[in-house]
Design an enzyme around this catalytic site. Sequence first.
Site, PDB file in Angstrom:
ATOM      1  N   ASN A  10      51.248  35.656  34.319  1.00 45.49           N
ATOM      2  CA  ASN A  10      50.706  36.299  35.521  1.00 45.49           C
ATOM      3  C   ASN A  10      51.894  36.644  36.417  1.00 45.49           C
ATOM      4  O   ASN A  10      52.446  35.777  37.085  1.00 45.49           O
ATOM      5  CB  ASN A  10      49.743  35.320  36.225  1.00 45.49           C
ATOM      6  CG  ASN A  10      49.261  35.859  37.556  1.00 45.49           C
ATOM      7  OD1 ASN A  10      49.455  37.041  37.865  1.00 45.49           O
ATOM      8  ND2 ASN A  10      48.637  35.002  38.348  1.00 45.49           N
ATOM      9  N   TRP A  11      52.259  37.925  36.413  1.00 46.77           N
ATOM     10  CA  TRP A  11      53.463  38.320  37.158  1.00 46.77           C
ATOM     11  C   TRP A  11      53.223  38.487  38.653  1.00 46.77           C
ATOM     12  O   TRP A  11      54.154  38.721  39.409  1.00 46.77           O
ATOM     13  CB  TRP A  11      54.038  39.612  36.561  1.00 46.77           C
ATOM     14  CG  TRP A  11      54.743  39.389  35.256  1.00 46.77           C
ATOM     15  CD1 TRP A  11      55.075  38.184  34.695  1.00 46.77           C
ATOM     16  CD2 TRP A  11      55.211  40.384  34.334  1.00 46.77           C
ATOM     17  NE1 TRP A  11      55.711  38.383  33.502  1.00 46.77           N
ATOM     18  CE2 TRP A  11      55.811  39.726  33.256  1.00 46.77           C
ATOM     19  CE3 TRP A  11      55.187  41.785  34.326  1.00 46.77           C
ATOM     20  CZ2 TRP A  11      56.381  40.394  32.174  1.00 46.77           C
ATOM     21  CZ3 TRP A  11      55.743  42.467  33.256  1.00 46.77           C
ATOM     22  CH2 TRP A  11      56.339  41.773  32.193  1.00 46.77           C
ATOM     23  N   LYS A  12      51.956  38.427  39.064  1.00 46.28           N
ATOM     24  CA  LYS A  12      51.632  38.577  40.498  1.00 46.28           C
ATOM     25  C   LYS A  12      52.299  39.847  41.042  1.00 46.28           C
ATOM     26  O   LYS A  12      52.374  40.841  40.326  1.00 46.28           O
ATOM     27  CB  LYS A  12      52.033  37.315  41.266  1.00 46.28           C
ATOM     28  CG  LYS A  12      51.457  36.060  40.609  1.00 46.28           C
ATOM     29  CD  LYS A  12      51.568  34.820  41.445  1.00 46.28           C
ATOM     30  CE  LYS A  12      50.965  33.661  40.664  1.00 46.28           C
ATOM     31  NZ  LYS A  12      50.903  32.424  41.435  1.00 46.28           N
ATOM     32  N   HIS A  96      41.320  34.500  40.741  1.00 43.58           N
ATOM     33  CA  HIS A  96      42.550  33.724  40.943  1.00 43.58           C
ATOM     34  C   HIS A  96      42.511  33.115  42.348  1.00 43.58           C
ATOM     35  O   HIS A  96      41.976  33.725  43.276  1.00 43.58           O
ATOM     36  CB  HIS A  96      43.775  34.621  40.770  1.00 43.58           C
ATOM     37  CG  HIS A  96      45.052  33.838  40.765  1.00 43.58           C
ATOM     38  ND1 HIS A  96      45.667  33.437  41.931  1.00 43.58           N
ATOM     39  CD2 HIS A  96      45.789  33.340  39.745  1.00 43.58           C
ATOM     40  CE1 HIS A  96      46.745  32.726  41.613  1.00 43.58           C
ATOM     41  NE2 HIS A  96      46.844  32.649  40.314  1.00 43.58           N
ATOM     42  N   GLU A  98      44.614  32.947  44.594  1.00 46.23           N
ATOM     43  CA  GLU A  98      45.178  33.802  45.650  1.00 46.23           C
ATOM     44  C   GLU A  98      44.153  34.850  46.078  1.00 46.23           C
ATOM     45  O   GLU A  98      44.113  35.260  47.242  1.00 46.23           O
ATOM     46  CB  GLU A  98      46.501  34.416  45.176  1.00 46.23           C
ATOM     47  CG  GLU A  98      47.611  33.367  45.197  1.00 46.23           C
ATOM     48  CD  GLU A  98      48.646  33.479  44.101  1.00 46.23           C
ATOM     49  OE1 GLU A  98      48.831  34.572  43.537  1.00 46.23           O
ATOM     50  OE2 GLU A  98      49.278  32.445  43.787  1.00 46.23           O
ATOM     51  N   GLU A 168      43.124  25.917  37.520  1.00 46.03           N
ATOM     52  CA  GLU A 168      44.365  25.990  38.295  1.00 46.03           C
ATOM     53  C   GLU A 168      44.183  25.294  39.640  1.00 46.03           C
ATOM     54  O   GLU A 168      43.683  25.910  40.591  1.00 46.03           O
ATOM     55  CB  GLU A 168      44.741  27.456  38.536  1.00 46.03           C
ATOM     56  CG  GLU A 168      45.041  28.231  37.280  1.00 46.03           C
ATOM     57  CD  GLU A 168      45.966  29.404  37.565  1.00 46.03           C
ATOM     58  OE1 GLU A 168      47.011  29.494  36.899  1.00 46.03           O
ATOM     59  OE2 GLU A 168      45.677  30.210  38.464  1.00 46.03           O
ATOM     60  N   GLY A 174      52.612  27.497  42.150  1.00 41.41           N
ATOM     61  CA  GLY A 174      53.819  27.968  42.818  1.00 41.41           C
ATOM     62  C   GLY A 174      54.527  26.893  43.634  1.00 41.41           C
ATOM     63  O   GLY A 174      55.408  27.186  44.429  1.00 41.41           O
ATOM     64  N   SER A 214      52.457  25.604  38.090  1.00 40.10           N
ATOM     65  CA  SER A 214      53.824  25.088  37.873  1.00 40.10           C
ATOM     66  C   SER A 214      54.093  24.675  36.422  1.00 40.10           C
ATOM     67  O   SER A 214      54.797  23.690  36.175  1.00 40.10           O
ATOM     68  CB  SER A 214      54.140  23.946  38.847  1.00 40.10           C
ATOM     69  OG  SER A 214      54.051  24.408  40.188  1.00 40.10           O
ATOM     70  N   GLY A 235      52.748  31.575  36.190  1.00 43.68           N
ATOM     71  CA  GLY A 235      53.281  32.518  37.167  1.00 43.68           C
ATOM     72  C   GLY A 235      54.792  32.555  37.107  1.00 43.68           C
ATOM     73  O   GLY A 235      55.396  33.235  36.270  1.00 43.68           O
ATOM     74  N   GLY A 236      55.441  31.762  37.969  1.00 38.08           N
ATOM     75  CA  GLY A 236      56.899  31.781  38.120  1.00 38.08           C
ATOM     76  C   GLY A 236      57.686  31.745  36.815  1.00 38.08           C
ATOM     77  O   GLY A 236      58.616  32.534  36.620  1.00 38.08           O
TER      78      GLY A 236
HETATM   79  P1  PGA Z   1      52.779  29.239  38.876  1.00 37.68           P
HETATM   80  O1  PGA Z   1      51.463  30.183  39.055  1.00 37.68           O
HETATM   81  O2  PGA Z   1      52.993  29.078  37.411  1.00 37.68           O
HETATM   82  O3  PGA Z   1      53.873  30.013  39.545  1.00 37.68           O
HETATM   83  O4  PGA Z   1      52.459  27.957  39.538  1.00 37.68           O
HETATM   84  C1  PGA Z   1      50.346  30.027  38.206  1.00 37.68           C
HETATM   85  C2  PGA Z   1      49.270  31.008  38.582  1.00 37.68           C
HETATM   86  O5  PGA Z   1      49.084  31.282  39.762  1.00 37.68           O
HETATM   87  O6  PGA Z   1      48.582  31.548  37.704  1.00 37.68           O
END
Ligand code: PGA
Length: 258
Positions: A10-12, A96, A98, A168, A174, A214, A235-236
């Site tokens: 997930n590159w956001k 998600h 967010e 999640e 994050g 994470s 994500g990251g």
């Molecule tokens: P993260 O994000 O790996 O940066 O914690 C995961 C996500 O939001 O899907």
Amino acid sequence: MMRKPVIAANWKMHKTIKEAENFAAEFPYEPDLCEQVDVVIFPPYTALFAVSEALKGTGIKLGAQNMHPDEKGAFTGEISPLMLKDAGCSCVILGHSERRHIFSESDEYINRKVKAAFRHGLKPFLCVGETLDERQAGLTQEVCKRQLSGSLAGLNADEIAAMVIAYEPVWAIGTGVNATSEDAEKSIAFIRGYLGEKYGAEAAGQVRIQYGGSVKPSNIGEYIRCENIDGALVGGASLEIDSFYSLVQGALQLAVYA
Ligand code: PGA
């Protein structure tokens, strides 16, 4: 029951078209990689088409990070399921945290999107998970149950079996503070149990449930070894080729799936 693991990037709101295209073009594929593990990349909307072209023939799937439930209309700034298909997507992340917490999306609205995804042949990756306050109040399972019940309303057992759910916990996203594999397995086993009660043992045994929050190359193995965890939404650690490649390799080597 063996389920095929799914590792998703997930590159956001990261990467220009060129950066996204380079990642897709330079990612080291092995020809039979995607027979063992499903690999899905979720770039920002602007890069979808370019990444879809760059991924052709690799078996790696493409998805979007969100979508509007309607096919078209006066919804300034929104993207429809038809547009995602047109850009080469086969998957879509919905609900998600967010989207839920920054953009105030409700379970009811997410449910409309999940149904729209199925109508248009897009595989939904539905995210659920509790905030830190909810966790500290002992509400983790209750929150997951409420989000699942609202977001999945009206779906049938075949649809449940075909989708992907990502557990999640919001406090782990994050932050560098990942849930322990014991905690993640406990919540994911609860989610599978809840789906079993509602949709039957077969659907609950087939639906793939990822952990997200994470995840990095150094901890992916702990999750993959758990009985109920079928991969990760990352994500990251999905933004760099080396790190995402290590995550895919981790799933490949440790998955019990055969
Ligand atoms: P993260 O994000 O790996 O940066 O914690 C995961 C996500 O939001 O899907």
